[in-house]
Design a protein around this motif. Structure first.
Motif, PDB file in Angstrom:
ATOM      1  N   VAL A  52     -26.602 145.578 -10.415  1.00  0.00           N
ATOM      2  CA  VAL A  52     -27.773 145.210 -11.201  1.00  0.00           C
ATOM      3  C   VAL A  52     -27.416 144.053 -12.121  1.00  0.00           C
ATOM      4  CG1 VAL A  52     -27.304 146.895 -13.052  1.00  0.00           C
ATOM      5  CG2 VAL A  52     -29.647 146.112 -12.654  1.00  0.00           C
ATOM      6  N   TYR A  53     -28.414 143.206 -12.399  1.00  0.00           N
ATOM      7  CA  TYR A  53     -28.258 142.059 -13.291  1.00  0.00           C
ATOM      8  C   TYR A  53     -29.567 141.901 -14.056  1.00  0.00           C
ATOM      9  CZ  TYR A  53     -27.773 137.162 -14.730  1.00  0.00           C
ATOM     10  OH  TYR A  53     -27.708 135.997 -15.451  1.00  0.00           O
ATOM     11  N   ILE A  54     -29.468 141.669 -15.377  1.00  0.00           N
ATOM     12  CA  ILE A  54     -30.659 141.470 -16.202  1.00  0.00           C
ATOM     13  C   ILE A  54     -30.494 140.192 -17.011  1.00  0.00           C
ATOM     14  CG2 ILE A  54     -32.025 142.357 -18.130  1.00  0.00           C
ATOM     15  CD1 ILE A  54     -31.410 145.173 -17.162  1.00  0.00           C
ATOM     16  N   SER A  55     -31.525 139.359 -17.002  1.00  0.00           N
ATOM     17  CA  SER A  55     -31.580 138.154 -17.823  1.00  0.00           C
ATOM     18  C   SER A  55     -32.635 138.369 -18.897  1.00  0.00           C
ATOM     19  CB  SER A  55     -31.951 136.945 -16.960  1.00  0.00           C
ATOM     20  OG  SER A  55     -32.237 135.841 -17.784  1.00  0.00           O
ATOM     21  N   GLY A  56     -32.263 138.134 -20.163  1.00  0.00           N
ATOM     22  CA  GLY A  56     -33.214 138.297 -21.253  1.00  0.00           C
ATOM     23  C   GLY A  56     -32.521 138.265 -22.591  1.00  0.00           C
ATOM     24  N   SER A  57     -33.249 138.679 -23.622  1.00  0.00           N
ATOM     25  CA  SER A  57     -32.726 138.703 -24.990  1.00  0.00           C
ATOM     26  C   SER A  57     -33.345 139.883 -25.725  1.00  0.00           C
ATOM     27  CB  SER A  57     -33.071 137.393 -25.692  1.00  0.00           C
ATOM     28  OG  SER A  57     -32.609 137.416 -27.011  1.00  0.00           O
ATOM     29  N   GLY A  58     -32.488 140.716 -26.340  1.00  0.00           N
ATOM     30  CA  GLY A  58     -33.012 141.910 -27.008  1.00  0.00           C
ATOM     31  C   GLY A  58     -33.700 142.794 -25.986  1.00  0.00           C
ATOM     32  N   HIS A  60     -36.478 141.840 -24.557  1.00  0.00           N
ATOM     33  CA  HIS A  60     -37.246 140.936 -23.691  1.00  0.00           C
ATOM     34  C   HIS A  60     -36.487 140.763 -22.372  1.00  0.00           C
ATOM     35  CE1 HIS A  60     -40.179 137.737 -22.845  1.00  0.00           C
ATOM     36  NE2 HIS A  60     -39.187 137.240 -22.119  1.00  0.00           N
ATOM     37  N   ILE A  61     -37.134 141.108 -21.281  1.00  0.00           N
ATOM     38  CA  ILE A  61     -36.527 140.960 -19.958  1.00  0.00           C
ATOM     39  C   ILE A  61     -37.224 139.815 -19.242  1.00  0.00           C
ATOM     40  CG2 ILE A  61     -36.142 142.042 -17.704  1.00  0.00           C
ATOM     41  CD1 ILE A  61     -35.972 144.735 -19.117  1.00  0.00           C
ATOM     42  N   ASN A  62     -36.463 138.767 -18.935  1.00  0.00           N
ATOM     43  CA  ASN A  62     -36.998 137.686 -18.107  1.00  0.00           C
ATOM     44  C   ASN A  62     -37.131 138.192 -16.677  1.00  0.00           C
ATOM     45  OD1 ASN A  62     -36.945 135.819 -20.259  1.00  0.00           O
ATOM     46  ND2 ASN A  62     -34.796 135.383 -19.845  1.00  0.00           N
ATOM     47  N   TYR A  63     -36.006 138.674 -16.154  1.00  0.00           N
ATOM     48  CA  TYR A  63     -36.029 139.267 -14.820  1.00  0.00           C
ATOM     49  C   TYR A  63     -34.855 140.226 -14.664  1.00  0.00           C
ATOM     50  CZ  TYR A  63     -32.381 135.959 -13.338  1.00  0.00           C
ATOM     51  OH  TYR A  63     -31.213 135.243 -13.227  1.00  0.00           O
ATOM     52  N   MET A  64     -34.999 141.081 -13.687  1.00  0.00           N
ATOM     53  CA  MET A  64     -33.976 142.074 -13.333  1.00  0.00           C
ATOM     54  C   MET A  64     -33.844 142.013 -11.825  1.00  0.00           C
ATOM     55  SD  MET A  64     -34.388 146.163 -13.783  1.00  0.00           S
ATOM     56  CE  MET A  64     -33.229 147.332 -13.116  1.00  0.00           C
ATOM     57  N   LYS A  65     -32.608 142.061 -11.345  1.00  0.00           N
ATOM     58  CA  LYS A  65     -32.431 142.129  -9.898  1.00  0.00           C
ATOM     59  C   LYS A  65     -31.391 143.182  -9.551  1.00  0.00           C
ATOM     60  CE  LYS A  65     -29.161 138.266  -9.479  1.00  0.00           C
ATOM     61  NZ  LYS A  65     -28.886 136.996  -8.803  1.00  0.00           N
ATOM     62  N   GLY A  66     -31.605 143.812  -8.430  1.00  0.00           N
ATOM     63  CA  GLY A  66     -30.672 144.807  -7.918  1.00  0.00           C
ATOM     64  C   GLY A  66     -30.371 144.491  -6.467  1.00  0.00           C
ATOM     65  N   TRP A  67     -29.192 144.848  -6.037  1.00  0.00           N
ATOM     66  CA  TRP A  67     -28.799 144.620  -4.651  1.00  0.00           C
ATOM     67  C   TRP A  67     -27.709 145.611  -4.273  1.00  0.00           C
ATOM     68  CZ3 TRP A  67     -27.293 141.695  -8.724  1.00  0.00           C
ATOM     69  CH2 TRP A  67     -25.937 141.434  -8.891  1.00  0.00           C
ATOM     70  N   ALA A  68     -27.477 145.721  -2.986  1.00  0.00           N
ATOM     71  CA  ALA A  68     -26.431 146.600  -2.456  1.00  0.00           C
ATOM     72  C   ALA A  68     -25.288 145.745  -1.919  1.00  0.00           C
ATOM     73  CB  ALA A  68     -26.993 147.467  -1.336  1.00  0.00           C
ATOM     74  N   ARG A  69     -24.113 146.316  -1.929  1.00  0.00           N
ATOM     75  CA  ARG A  69     -22.931 145.674  -1.338  1.00  0.00           C
ATOM     76  C   ARG A  69     -22.295 146.725  -0.442  1.00  0.00           C
ATOM     77  NH1 ARG A  69     -20.163 141.385  -0.215  1.00  0.00           N
ATOM     78  NH2 ARG A  69     -17.927 141.523  -0.254  1.00  0.00           N
ATOM     79  N   ASN A  70     -22.193 146.428   0.827  1.00  0.00           N
ATOM     80  CA  ASN A  70     -21.637 147.384   1.777  1.00  0.00           C
ATOM     81  C   ASN A  70     -20.109 147.246   1.829  1.00  0.00           C
ATOM     82  OD1 ASN A  70     -20.970 149.085   3.816  1.00  0.00           O
ATOM     83  ND2 ASN A  70     -22.309 148.172   5.346  1.00  0.00           N
ATOM     84  N   GLN A  71     -19.427 148.210   1.240  1.00  0.00           N
ATOM     85  CA  GLN A  71     -17.961 148.233   1.240  1.00  0.00           C
ATOM     86  C   GLN A  71     -17.430 149.247   2.250  1.00  0.00           C
ATOM     87  OE1 GLN A  71     -17.140 145.525  -0.130  1.00  0.00           O
ATOM     88  NE2 GLN A  71     -16.084 146.051  -2.015  1.00  0.00           N
ATOM     89  N   THR A  72     -18.327 149.786   3.082  1.00  0.00           N
ATOM     90  CA  THR A  72     -17.898 150.757   4.093  1.00  0.00           C
ATOM     91  C   THR A  72     -17.514 150.017   5.375  1.00  0.00           C
ATOM     92  OG1 THR A  72     -20.044 151.093   5.160  1.00  0.00           O
ATOM     93  CG2 THR A  72     -19.594 152.382   3.166  1.00  0.00           C
ATOM     94  N   ILE A  73     -17.054 150.773   6.349  1.00  0.00           N
ATOM     95  CA  ILE A  73     -16.721 150.163   7.646  1.00  0.00           C
ATOM     96  C   ILE A  73     -17.880 150.298   8.634  1.00  0.00           C
ATOM     97  CG2 ILE A  73     -14.238 150.476   7.350  1.00  0.00           C
ATOM     98  CD1 ILE A  73     -14.480 152.936   9.244  1.00  0.00           C
ATOM     99  N   PHE A  74     -19.048 150.791   8.132  1.00  0.00           N
ATOM    100  CA  PHE A  74     -20.203 151.025   8.990  1.00  0.00           C
ATOM    101  C   PHE A  74     -21.357 150.099   8.624  1.00  0.00           C
ATOM    102  CE2 PHE A  74     -18.039 155.090   8.184  1.00  0.00           C
ATOM    103  CZ  PHE A  74     -17.606 155.379   9.467  1.00  0.00           C
ATOM    104  N   GLU A  75     -22.188 149.801   9.605  1.00  0.00           N
ATOM    105  CA  GLU A  75     -23.444 149.124   9.324  1.00  0.00           C
ATOM    106  C   GLU A  75     -24.386 150.183   8.759  1.00  0.00           C
ATOM    107  OE1 GLU A  75     -25.013 145.816  11.906  1.00  0.00           O
ATOM    108  OE2 GLU A  75     -26.403 147.438  12.446  1.00  0.00           O
TER     109      GLU A  75
END
Length: 143
Positions: A52-58, A60-75
């Motif tokens: 997760v990553y959040i851009s903003g101040s106090g 106030h949220i400009n934007y938030m993004k979330g993503w996955a990272r596959n660290q397994t050996i499977f699709e």
């Protein structure tokens, strides 16, 4: 003047100067700190299945993004949900992700003051039992 008297005058002058300048320095430090944007992240879970990553101040949220990272050996078949203090914010489309790859970003852009609290990215995994939470990463938003 005697050297003893000069020492007392110098010490008194330094004490007076520090009493005047110290509050001004503290006030300036507080002002500049509140003007610095708070950008948090990326914050990833231990296995980096959720980030997760959040851009903003106090709060106030400009934007938030979330993503996955596959660290397994499977699709994997996954999807990302963004969650805040009041529950689900956004549910993004499912995707298939190969080993050692990042997923597409799930983005929410309120560009507004939001409720202080924990904002999380949850990675959900599809298996024979249905959708299950596979990883979670959070950032605390303060006012």
């Amino acid at each position: 003047m005697s050297s003893r008297l000069l020492s007392w005058v110098a010490a008194g002058t330094m004490l007076l100067a520090s009493a005047i300048l110290m509050p001004a320095t503290t006030a300036l430090a507080g002002t500049s700190a509140s003007q610095v944007p708070r950008t948090a992240g990326p914050n990833c879970s231990d296995t980096e299945l959720a980030c997760v990553y959040i851009s903003g101040s106090g709060n106030h949220i400009n934007y938030m993004k979330g993503w996955a990272r596959n660290q397994t050996i499977f699709e994997l078949t996954l999807h990302v949900e963004l969650v805040g203090p009041h529950g689900k914010i956004k549910d993004c489309s499912a995707f298939t992700i190969k080993t050692d790859h990042n997923s597409p970003n799930c983005v929410w852009s309120p560009n507004a003051n939001e409720t202080p609290g924990s904002y999380c990215s949850e990675t959900w995994h599809w298996n024979s039992f249905g959708w299950q939470v596979y990883g979670e990463a959070c950032i605390t938003v303060n006012s």
